[in-house]
Design an enzyme around this catalytic site. Structure first.
Site, short mmCIF file in Angstrom:
data_model
loop_
_atom_site.label_atom_id
_atom_site.label_comp_id
_atom_site.label_asym_id
_atom_site.label_seq_id
_atom_site.Cartn_x
_atom_site.Cartn_y
_atom_site.Cartn_z
N THR A 76 0.81 -1.23 0.00
CA THR A 76 0.00 0.00 0.00
C THR A 76 0.84 1.27 0.00
O THR A 76 0.61 2.18 -0.80
CB THR A 76 -0.94 0.00 1.22
N ASN A 97 5.36 -0.73 3.65
CA ASN A 97 4.53 -0.05 4.64
C ASN A 97 5.37 0.21 5.90
O ASN A 97 5.32 1.28 6.49
CB ASN A 97 3.31 -0.90 4.99
#
Length: 542
Positions: A76, A97
């Site tokens: 992400t 992340n």
């Protein structure tokens, strides 16, 4: 003489046309990221979608059918950074992340920043900023271009989904803090206190209203594009024996993070749209001659995918509801900005793998890699080989970090240890490829898995040995889905452009995520983000 007059007026008309094309910009650019959206969700759920959401973007916009991430790892944080900076982790520095920071000798989070203070809460969830991202975004370049007269606002349930896309010069980034508060918050990086419109939204009780019953939007028997609702491949929620519809969120909240449970349901996307519309109105976006930027990330799709897996009824329901969210949002933009006054793109930060246990049950090679055991075996091997304990400082994100100080103190040769680690790891079951720091720094890989690995390798932040697993093998619990690899199920994501300056059409030509930022920059006539490695997708322009 008459011919000269004709030529004169022709040149004036051409000049006027060119000037109009250069200066006629959208009032608002909306960059939408759907967290964990595989490309095939568009085609798989197509017949279930309405006419005014995904179908509208596809039928009236430009569709890139063969759009991919061109680096590893597909997570992400790196995904959101790459979309908006136009480059890969090798340059923007968001290599995961979380990652092990060998200079601080601890794991760090991609947007954590202890130098800032929470705004809107006292919780440390507000101590966030884009400080770890090394490069600019197209939002940054847009504000620099117009002397900071425009606005950039980032919105997402996840902090990293709001902060990284918005960039360094953003007026604000807002993310959702559930827990026992159910508030949209920010940090002192952007402001000293929340604007009145955010305070009003938080007091409205809108967020808390989504703590309700989650049942399927349509008759569950019509959800033919997913597996059985009751199966052994989903985690579900603590306090409910079966991961099946319906889910009483109010009843389950106490054991599942209180209001944070909303993030893990389709209602999190409803809440995101609610807040995005409030942001457009509250900030007067798209109301003057300077193009504003709204970055909008739908995080709930990722939470649901991780929990239930890509083949679940819950994922199908979440996308059918997201289709309605998009239709509602497009209608809002038409009414409040103007039908031909905004440009929107939609993509994803990564895809997702089908649950390996499910694939295995269908006789497809798939499974799980035990990284804890692998680390134990590696440490034993290195102790025997070099008569030294503790040569491995950290293993995370499929990267092995070596202890430089210990290697120097023991007068060992760094490259010898790299090669030994690589050789050992390659001999482990279900490890497919291994690359050393020396290979990444000295080689030049433009294609294949090696090229993806190098694009994700940041010379200063990445580890010393990188190991990649076989297709459909993951480091994850046996229930639910994940992502992170360089295989097509993780790299192939949708890319749709729609609105002002965009023509209708499609292509199956391969494109890559870093192409998005220079495309928007070209549309706006601004400088590319400072580390851009992508190219403008000119075929999408009118």
């Amino acid at each position: 003489m008459k011919r000269l007059v004709v030529i004169f007026f022709f040149l004036i008309s051409i000049s006027g046309l060119s000037q109009e094309k250069i200066t006629d910009k959208p009032k608002l650019v909306i960059g939408i990221v759907v967290d964990q959206m595989r490309y095939d969700y568009l085609t798989r759920f197509w017949d279930q979608f309405g006419e005014d959401g995904f179908k509208k973007l596809v039928n009236e916009g430009f569709v890139f059918k063969n759009n991919h991430y061109n680096y590893i790892p597909t997570y992400t944080g790196p995904g959101h950074a790459s979309i908006f900076t136009g480059t890969t982790p090798a340059s923007h520095g968001i290599i995961g992340n979380n990652w092990y920071n060998k200079f601080e000798e601890k794991e760090v989070y991609c947007v954590n920043d202890d130098s800032v203070n929470p705004v809107g809460t006292k919780d440390s969830a507000g101590k966030m900023s884009p400080a770890r991202m090394k490069s600019t975004t197209f939002g940054d370049q847009n504000r620099l271009h117009n002397q900071m007269r425009s606005k950039t606002i980032g919105v997402a349930l996840k902090d990293r989904g709001a902060i990284l896309p918005a960039g360094h010069t953003a007026n604000a980034a807002y993310w959702f803090h559930g827990d026992d508060e159910a508030k949209w918050i920010s940090s002192s990086f952007y402001m000293d206190e929340l604007p009145d419109w955010v305070e009003d939204f938080n007091r409205s009780g809108k967020a808390k209203s989504y703590l309700k019953n989650w049942n399927s939007l349509k008759e569950i028997s019509s959800y033919s594009e997913s597996g059985k609702d009751d199966n052994t491949f989903e985690r579900g929620f603590i306090g409910k024996d079966q991961a099946t519809f319906p889910y009483d969120l109010k009843k389950l909240a106490d054991k599942n993070g209180d209001y944070d449970i909303i993030k893990s349901t389709a209602f999190g996307n409803d809440l995101t749209v609610d807040f995005a519309k409030a942001a457009i109105k509250g900030e007067d976006l798209g109301k003057d001659e300077y193009t504003d930027i709204l970055t909008l990330s739908f995080s709930s799709t990722d939470y649901v995918g991780h929990n239930f897996g890509v083949n679940s009824k819950e994922v199908e329901d979440t996308y059918l509801r997201l289709d309605r969210n998009l239709a509602e949002f497009i209608s809002f933009l038409d009414e409040n900005i103007g039908k031909d006054e905004y440009t929107l793109f939609l993509t994803a930060d990564h895809g997702g793998i089908n649950v390996p246990a499910y694939l295995s049950s269908r006789k497809i090679p798939a499974g799980y890699f035990n990284v804890i055991k692998a680390e134990q075996h590696l440490n034993e091997f290195l102790k025997n080989e070099f008569n030294t304990d503790g040569l491995v400082e950290n293993i995370s994100n499929n990267q092995i970090f070596l202890d430089y100080e210990l290697i120097a103190a023991k007068d060992l040769k760094f490259e010898e240890i790299q090669k030994a680690v690589a050789s050992h790891m390659l001999n482990q079951k279900n490890v497919d490829r291994v690359f050393t720091r020396a290979q990444m720094e000295n080689g030049s890989f433009s294609k294949g898995i090696a090229g993806l690995t190098q694009n994700g390798f940041n010379q200063k932040r990445s580890g010393d040995v990188i190991f990649l697993l076989d297709p459909a093998y993951i480091i994850y619990p046996r229930k639910g889905s994940t992502h992170g690899s360089g295989f097509s199920y993780d790299t192939h994501t949708p890319l749709l452009f729609y609105g002002k300056g965009i023509k209708a059409g499609s292509t199956s030509q391969r494109t890559v995520i870093p192409d998005i930022a220079p495309t928007i920059s070209t549309l706006l006539g601004i400088s590319f983000p400072n580390a851009t490695s992508g190219e403008p997708l000119n075929m999408a322009f009118e």
